[in-house]
Write an enzyme that holds these catalytic residues in place. Sequence first.
Site, PDB file in Angstrom:
ATOM      1  N   LYS A 183       2.198  -3.191   6.150  1.00 60.75           N
ATOM      2  CA  LYS A 183       2.430  -2.914   4.731  1.00 60.75           C
ATOM      3  C   LYS A 183       3.891  -2.534   4.482  1.00 60.75           C
ATOM      4  O   LYS A 183       4.437  -2.829   3.414  1.00 60.75           O
ATOM      5  CB  LYS A 183       1.465  -1.833   4.232  1.00 60.75           C
TER       6      LYS A 183
ATOM      7  N   TYR B 199      -1.560  -1.694  10.823  1.00 60.69           N
ATOM      8  CA  TYR B 199      -1.796  -1.866   9.384  1.00 60.69           C
ATOM      9  C   TYR B 199      -0.650  -1.242   8.586  1.00 60.69           C
ATOM     10  O   TYR B 199      -0.076  -1.876   7.696  1.00 60.69           O
ATOM     11  CB  TYR B 199      -3.135  -1.224   8.977  1.00 60.69           C
TER      12      TYR B 199
ATOM     13  N   SER C 159       0.870  -1.188   0.000  1.00 59.12           N
ATOM     14  CA  SER C 159       0.000   0.000   0.000  1.00 59.12           C
ATOM     15  C   SER C 159       0.901   1.232   0.000  1.00 59.12           C
ATOM     16  O   SER C 159       2.091   1.133   0.352  1.00 59.12           O
ATOM     17  CB  SER C 159      -0.848  -0.015   1.277  1.00 59.12           C
TER      18      SER C 159
HETATM   19  N1  NAP Z   1      -8.798  -0.394  -0.711  1.00 61.37           N
HETATM   20  C1  NAP Z   1      -7.747   0.357  -0.493  1.00 61.37           C
HETATM   21  O1  NAP Z   1      -7.856   1.586  -0.376  1.00 61.37           O
HETATM   22  C2  NAP Z   1      -6.378  -0.268  -0.396  1.00 61.37           C
HETATM   23  C3  NAP Z   1      -5.266   0.595  -0.483  1.00 61.37           C
HETATM   24  C4  NAP Z   1      -4.002   0.044  -0.411  1.00 61.37           C
HETATM   25  C5  NAP Z   1      -3.835  -1.305  -0.261  1.00 61.37           C
HETATM   26  N2  NAP Z   1      -4.916  -2.123  -0.178  1.00 61.37           N
HETATM   27  C6  NAP Z   1      -4.697  -3.565  -0.003  1.00 61.37           C
HETATM   28  O2  NAP Z   1      -5.300  -4.265  -1.067  1.00 61.37           O
HETATM   29  C7  NAP Z   1      -5.605  -5.584  -0.652  1.00 61.37           C
HETATM   30  C8  NAP Z   1      -7.035  -5.908  -1.052  1.00 61.37           C
HETATM   31  O3  NAP Z   1      -7.909  -5.057  -0.354  1.00 61.37           O
HETATM   32  P1  NAP Z   1      -9.284  -4.506  -0.970  1.00 61.37           P
HETATM   33  O4  NAP Z   1      -9.227  -3.033  -0.917  1.00 61.37           O
HETATM   34  O5  NAP Z   1      -9.569  -5.171  -2.247  1.00 61.37           O
HETATM   35  O6  NAP Z   1     -10.280  -4.956   0.192  1.00 61.37           O
HETATM   36  P2  NAP Z   1     -11.523  -5.972   0.224  1.00 61.37           P
HETATM   37  O7  NAP Z   1     -12.476  -5.630  -0.863  1.00 61.37           O
HETATM   38  O8  NAP Z   1     -11.979  -5.950   1.633  1.00 61.37           O
HETATM   39  O9  NAP Z   1     -10.861  -7.381  -0.127  1.00 61.37           O
HETATM   40  C9  NAP Z   1     -10.157  -8.158   0.805  1.00 61.37           C
HETATM   41  C10 NAP Z   1     -10.098  -9.568   0.293  1.00 61.37           C
HETATM   42  O10 NAP Z   1      -9.353 -10.361   1.232  1.00 61.37           O
HETATM   43  C11 NAP Z   1     -10.127 -11.503   1.600  1.00 61.37           C
HETATM   44  N3  NAP Z   1      -9.828 -11.857   2.988  1.00 61.37           N
HETATM   45  C12 NAP Z   1     -10.001 -11.096   4.089  1.00 61.37           C
HETATM   46  N4  NAP Z   1      -9.645 -11.777   5.186  1.00 61.37           N
HETATM   47  C13 NAP Z   1      -9.245 -13.014   4.747  1.00 61.37           C
HETATM   48  C14 NAP Z   1      -8.773 -14.168   5.398  1.00 61.37           C
HETATM   49  N5  NAP Z   1      -8.648 -14.206   6.731  1.00 61.37           N
HETATM   50  N6  NAP Z   1      -8.462 -15.263   4.662  1.00 61.37           N
HETATM   51  C15 NAP Z   1      -8.611 -15.234   3.308  1.00 61.37           C
HETATM   52  N7  NAP Z   1      -9.034 -14.157   2.631  1.00 61.37           N
HETATM   53  C16 NAP Z   1      -9.350 -13.062   3.344  1.00 61.37           C
HETATM   54  C17 NAP Z   1     -11.581 -11.068   1.418  1.00 61.37           C
HETATM   55  O11 NAP Z   1     -12.424 -12.167   1.124  1.00 61.37           O
HETATM   56  P3  NAP Z   1     -13.305 -13.003   2.182  1.00 61.37           P
HETATM   57  O12 NAP Z   1     -14.046 -12.013   3.016  1.00 61.37           O
HETATM   58  O13 NAP Z   1     -14.169 -13.838   1.283  1.00 61.37           O
HETATM   59  O14 NAP Z   1     -12.345 -13.837   2.934  1.00 61.37           O
HETATM   60  C18 NAP Z   1     -11.476 -10.204   0.171  1.00 61.37           C
HETATM   61  O15 NAP Z   1     -11.520 -11.019  -0.981  1.00 61.37           O
HETATM   62  C19 NAP Z   1      -5.351  -5.628   0.855  1.00 61.37           C
HETATM   63  O16 NAP Z   1      -4.104  -6.233   1.082  1.00 61.37           O
HETATM   64  C20 NAP Z   1      -5.302  -4.169   1.247  1.00 61.37           C
HETATM   65  O17 NAP Z   1      -4.498  -3.952   2.375  1.00 61.37           O
HETATM   66  C21 NAP Z   1      -6.198  -1.637  -0.245  1.00 61.37           C
END
Ligand code: NAP
Length: 262
Positions: free
Chosen positions: A156, A152, A139
């Site tokens: 990262k 968090y 991130s």
């Molecule tokens: N959104 C942002 O602004 C942002 C910015 C920078 C980085 N990121 C990073 O991008 C990545 C994806 O995030 P996102 O924004 O796409 O969020 P999201 O929509 O909440 O997706 C998270 C994914 O991880 C899965 N997950 C959560 N806990 C889990 C577990 N214990 N075991 C297996 N799978 C699990 C969830 O599926 P289930 O609930 O089905 O398990 C979901 O598919 C993360 O690493 C996050 O830190 C996000």
Amino acid sequence: MPSHALITGASSGIGLALAEALARRGRNLILVARQRPALECIAAELTQRFAVQVLFRVCDLSQPVQLSGLLHELEQGDLHIDLLVNNAGVGTYGALVAQDWSDEQRLIELNMLALTRLCHAIGTVMAGQGSGQILNVASVAAFQPGPWMSSYYASKAYVLHLSEGLREELKEYGVKVSVLCPGPTRSAFFRNARMELGALQDSKLMSAEEVALITVRALDKNRALIIPGWRNRLLTIAPRFLPRWLVRRMAGRIIRRVSLAS
Ligand SMILES: NC(=O)c1ccc[n+]([C@@H]2O[C@H](COP(=O)([O-])OP(=O)(O)OC[C@H]3O[C@@H](n4cnc5c(N)ncnc54)[C@H](OP(=O)(O)O)[C@@H]3O)[C@@H](O)[C@H]2O)c1
């Protein structure tokens, strides 16, 4: 033996968008997440739309026993994984001391331990074969401390540094390693972290599809560091030119402006 890209956290947000972008390019997939109905639906849809093989595994990666089971199955099976996407991740919002320890432990297990174990297990196989590619999702948070989301942001920073280290280590084995550092992106992430994005306008957030498109193009070029969008690149560079006390104070102020969802 057909090759597959294994994507963790593929049931929503950035992971789902990456799955779609890769399927569009004809890649077979193994999707991993906890929600079976979502995975079933996505697998059926991607198979139908793009005529690729889409398998899925239901696994809570924050549970070491379940992760061991998944790794065991992958070891025993005859699947060839040529791309590992470590995308699954969660955040917690608020002072560390105000959090339930179980939420913090889940964050550490998922964001760092599971990701490292998957890099170790699948990276070992790839190194033995002399080829493969790993994408870890960090991130823009990786580039600075983040008061009120301290664990968090720290997780990262770990992913960023681990990935850059692995890139150099695995180069001589023919394995490519990249790290994706998205900025604020529209997904369920904020809701799951119980954050209300009052201060951040929705229009300022990138879409997960945009992030995924930039990422698959950057993977083709074997970019080390993938930071989608100029605003986000600026966010990662600015802390280098400011004193650390100012960086952590400003970061704390901005993060604190976000409010807790009820
Ligand atoms: N959104 C942002 O602004 C942002 C910015 C920078 C980085 N990121 C990073 O991008 C990545 C994806 O995030 P996102 O924004 O796409 O969020 P999201 O929509 O909440 O997706 C998270 C994914 O991880 C899965 N997950 C959560 N806990 C889990 C577990 N214990 N075991 C297996 N799978 C699990 C969830 O599926 P289930 O609930 O089905 O398990 C979901 O598919 C993360 O690493 C996050 O830190 C996000």
